[in-house]
Design an enzyme around this catalytic site. Structure first.
Site, PDB file in Angstrom:
ATOM      1  N   THR A 188      16.137  61.997  55.133  1.00 15.05           N
ATOM      2  CA  THR A 188      14.727  62.178  54.793  1.00 15.05           C
ATOM      3  C   THR A 188      13.867  61.781  55.985  1.00 15.05           C
ATOM      4  O   THR A 188      14.139  60.781  56.633  1.00 15.05           O
ATOM      5  CB  THR A 188      14.379  61.272  53.598  1.00 15.05           C
ATOM      6  OG1 THR A 188      15.073  61.764  52.469  1.00 15.05           O
ATOM      7  CG2 THR A 188      12.887  61.234  53.324  1.00 15.05           C
ATOM      8  N   ARG A 216      14.629  65.079  38.479  1.00  9.56           N
ATOM      9  CA  ARG A 216      14.586  63.737  39.083  1.00  9.56           C
ATOM     10  C   ARG A 216      13.639  63.728  40.301  1.00  9.56           C
ATOM     11  O   ARG A 216      13.664  64.614  41.133  1.00  9.56           O
ATOM     12  CB  ARG A 216      15.997  63.321  39.509  1.00  9.56           C
ATOM     13  CG  ARG A 216      16.062  61.949  40.176  1.00  9.56           C
ATOM     14  CD  ARG A 216      16.033  62.045  41.688  1.00  9.56           C
ATOM     15  NE  ARG A 216      16.240  60.741  42.324  1.00  9.56           N
ATOM     16  CZ  ARG A 216      16.002  60.503  43.616  1.00  9.56           C
ATOM     17  NH1 ARG A 216      15.554  61.462  44.398  1.00  9.56           N
ATOM     18  NH2 ARG A 216      16.203  59.314  44.121  1.00  9.56           N
ATOM     19  N   VAL A 217      12.811  62.698  40.375  1.00 12.81           N
ATOM     20  CA  VAL A 217      11.932  62.507  41.531  1.00 12.81           C
ATOM     21  C   VAL A 217      12.230  61.133  42.114  1.00 12.81           C
ATOM     22  O   VAL A 217      12.392  60.166  41.375  1.00 12.81           O
ATOM     23  CB  VAL A 217      10.440  62.586  41.099  1.00 12.81           C
ATOM     24  CG1 VAL A 217       9.520  62.205  42.247  1.00 12.81           C
ATOM     25  CG2 VAL A 217      10.112  63.986  40.594  1.00 12.81           C
ATOM     26  N   GLY A 218      12.317  61.066  43.435  1.00  7.66           N
ATOM     27  CA  GLY A 218      12.584  59.772  44.083  1.00  7.66           C
ATOM     28  C   GLY A 218      11.303  59.127  44.567  1.00  7.66           C
ATOM     29  O   GLY A 218      10.221  59.353  44.025  1.00  7.66           O
ATOM     30  N   ASP A 219      11.428  58.335  45.610  1.00  3.64           N
ATOM     31  CA  ASP A 219      10.276  57.595  46.136  1.00  3.64           C
ATOM     32  C   ASP A 219       9.413  58.427  47.085  1.00  3.64           C
ATOM     33  O   ASP A 219       8.223  58.164  47.250  1.00  3.64           O
ATOM     34  CB  ASP A 219      10.759  56.361  46.896  1.00  3.64           C
ATOM     35  CG  ASP A 219      11.667  56.751  48.075  1.00  3.64           C
ATOM     36  OD1 ASP A 219      12.540  57.625  47.892  1.00  3.64           O
ATOM     37  OD2 ASP A 219      11.500  56.198  49.175  1.00  3.64           O
ATOM     38  N   THR A 239      13.310  55.329  53.517  1.00  7.99           N
ATOM     39  CA  THR A 239      14.366  56.305  53.288  1.00  7.99           C
ATOM     40  C   THR A 239      15.500  55.582  52.556  1.00  7.99           C
ATOM     41  O   THR A 239      15.645  54.373  52.664  1.00  7.99           O
ATOM     42  CB  THR A 239      14.851  56.932  54.615  1.00  7.99           C
ATOM     43  OG1 THR A 239      15.887  57.885  54.342  1.00  7.99           O
ATOM     44  CG2 THR A 239      15.369  55.913  55.590  1.00  7.99           C
ATOM     45  N   GLY A 240      16.274  56.338  51.799  1.00  7.24           N
ATOM     46  CA  GLY A 240      17.375  55.724  51.063  1.00  7.24           C
ATOM     47  C   GLY A 240      17.258  55.981  49.574  1.00  7.24           C
ATOM     48  O   GLY A 240      16.627  56.962  49.151  1.00  7.24           O
ATOM     49  N   GLY A 242      15.852  56.181  46.406  1.00 12.35           N
ATOM     50  CA  GLY A 242      14.447  56.115  46.014  1.00 12.35           C
ATOM     51  C   GLY A 242      14.162  55.271  44.797  1.00 12.35           C
ATOM     52  O   GLY A 242      13.102  54.657  44.695  1.00 12.35           O
TER      53      GLY A 242
HETATM   54  C1  SD4 Z   1      15.058  59.960  47.500  1.00  8.01           C
HETATM   55  N1  SD4 Z   1      14.465  58.544  49.328  1.00  8.01           N
HETATM   56  O1  SD4 Z   1      14.826  61.041  46.962  1.00  8.01           O
HETATM   57  C2  SD4 Z   1      14.953  59.857  48.997  1.00  8.01           C
HETATM   58  C3  SD4 Z   1      16.302  60.172  49.580  1.00  8.01           C
HETATM   59  C4  SD4 Z   1      16.420  59.899  51.021  1.00  8.01           C
HETATM   60  O2  SD4 Z   1      17.360  60.478  53.018  1.00  8.01           O
HETATM   61  O3  SD4 Z   1      15.770  59.067  51.618  1.00  8.01           O
HETATM   62  N2  SD4 Z   1      17.265  60.624  51.678  1.00  8.01           N
HETATM   63  O4  SD4 Z   1      15.393  58.980  46.848  1.00  8.01           O
END
Ligand code: SD4
Length: 328
Positions: A188, A216-219, A239-240, A242
């Site tokens: 990301t 699904r929605v992340g951060d 990143t990571g 979420g």
């Molecule tokens: C998520 N933070 O959708 C994002 C994923 C991500 O590199 O960072 N991917 O949770």
């Protein structure tokens, strides 16, 4: 209740909880916002080793362009790159095989725009910017976001590349329909910039977790979680995994810690520490935070080694490895 009385009552309540000395030390470490003249730009930074993205942002910043234009142009490079399977075109799909994109953007005036679960458009960051600039809203989701994108003149296209489709099909054979929550699979892009006028902006864009549940929605598109910009203080992005960043409102936390006097590095370390505190004993996920303050200072921190960020400023172009909590 009268506002002044309410403030007095609530601060007494807080003093009771925290203790008077904690409050006093908070006040001592809270610096005044930096005057714009002390801001040291231009600077562009982004998560991971996306040299082409920071180079593109630098092309905007170097001749005196705005941070907002720089972050948009910078992350668009990754959105258009089919080899980056975590962003835009070629992003890994959800478990139903559909590529759904999340993005948000913030400017120096506190403006923000976000799209969630957008399908069929290569540049969700530009759609998010249109949400910010052309609507009275902050977030548009799913088909409504798609209709808005079309009305704004963005073209629909199929984003599922052959490589991502084949991987998804192989995953379906083996994976028992569970989303992938792993440590390595994160590309990301979150980008932060400070321009020569001393203004900050940020952008964050992703296809989210590979093979996530539909919807699904992340951060990344959540203002305050995947991205936060406060033009008096600094900006942060994540990143990571979420879900963990949303739970701690991670990027907002980091900017607030910088407001209280922490350096970008110290603030990112504290952000990671808060997440680990809630996940004691768990090592199966990665989080990386990146922060930039008004002076152009940067910091980054992550749970597992392997995270790095790109920095482009007047002294050149560098990939900077992040420190991590776990060392191997
Ligand atoms: C998520 N933070 O959708 C994002 C994923 C991500 O590199 O960072 N991917 O949770």
């Amino acid at each position: 209740m009268h506002r002044r009385k309410f403030l007095r009552n609530s601060s007494m309540g807080t003093a009771g909880l925290l203790g008077a000395s904690a409050l006093a030390s908070c006040r001592e470490t809270s610096p005044e916002p930096l005057p714009p003249t002390e801001a040291k730009g231009p600077v562009a930074v982004c998560t991971w080793d996306f040299g082409n993205a920071t180079a593109r942002a630098w092309e905007v910043l170097q001749p005196g362009g705005q941070a907002l234009d720089a972050v948009e142009a910078g992350v668009m490079v990754e959105e258009a790159d089919p080899k980056n399977q975590t962003v835009g075109l070629g992003g890994r799909p959800d478990r139903e095989g559909r590529v759904t994109l999340d993005a948000c953007i913030m400017d120096a005036k506190g403006g923000c725009g976000s799209v969630m679960g957008l399908e069929g458009f290569v540049h969700p960051i530009s759609v998010a910017r249109k949400v910010m600039e052309e609507t009275p809203h902050v977030i548009l989701v799913g088909e409504g976001a798609g209709q808005f994108a079309e009305a704004q003149g963005f073209e629909r296209q199929d984003l599922l590349t052959e490589a991502s489709r084949l991987e998804w099909e192989a995953w379906k054979e083996e994976a028992n329909y569970q989303p992938i929550i792993n440590i390595e699979n994160h590309d990301t892009i979150g980008m932060l910039a400070l321009d020569a006028q001393g203004n900050l902006a940020g952008a964050c864009t992703t296809s989210g977790l590979a093979y996530k549940m539909r919807g699904r929605v992340g951060d990344s598109p959540v203002i305050g979680a995947g991205l936060y910009v406060d033009n008096e203080v600094g900006a942060a992005t994540a990143t990571g995994l979420g879900e963990e960043v949303v739970r701690t409102v991670g990027s907002f936390l980091i900017v607030e810690l910088m407001r209280q006097g922490m350096s970008p590095q110290e603030a990112c370390e504290e952000g990671v520490r808060r997440i680990l505190q809630r996940n004691q004993g768990r090592e199966d996920f990665q989080i990386g935070f990146l922060a930039l303050n008004k002076r152009g200072e940067t910091g980054a921190y992550c749970i597992h080694p392997g995270f790095s960020y790109r920095r482009f400023d007047g002294s050149g172009h560098r990939n900077i490895p992040s420190e991590s909590v776990l060392k191997s």
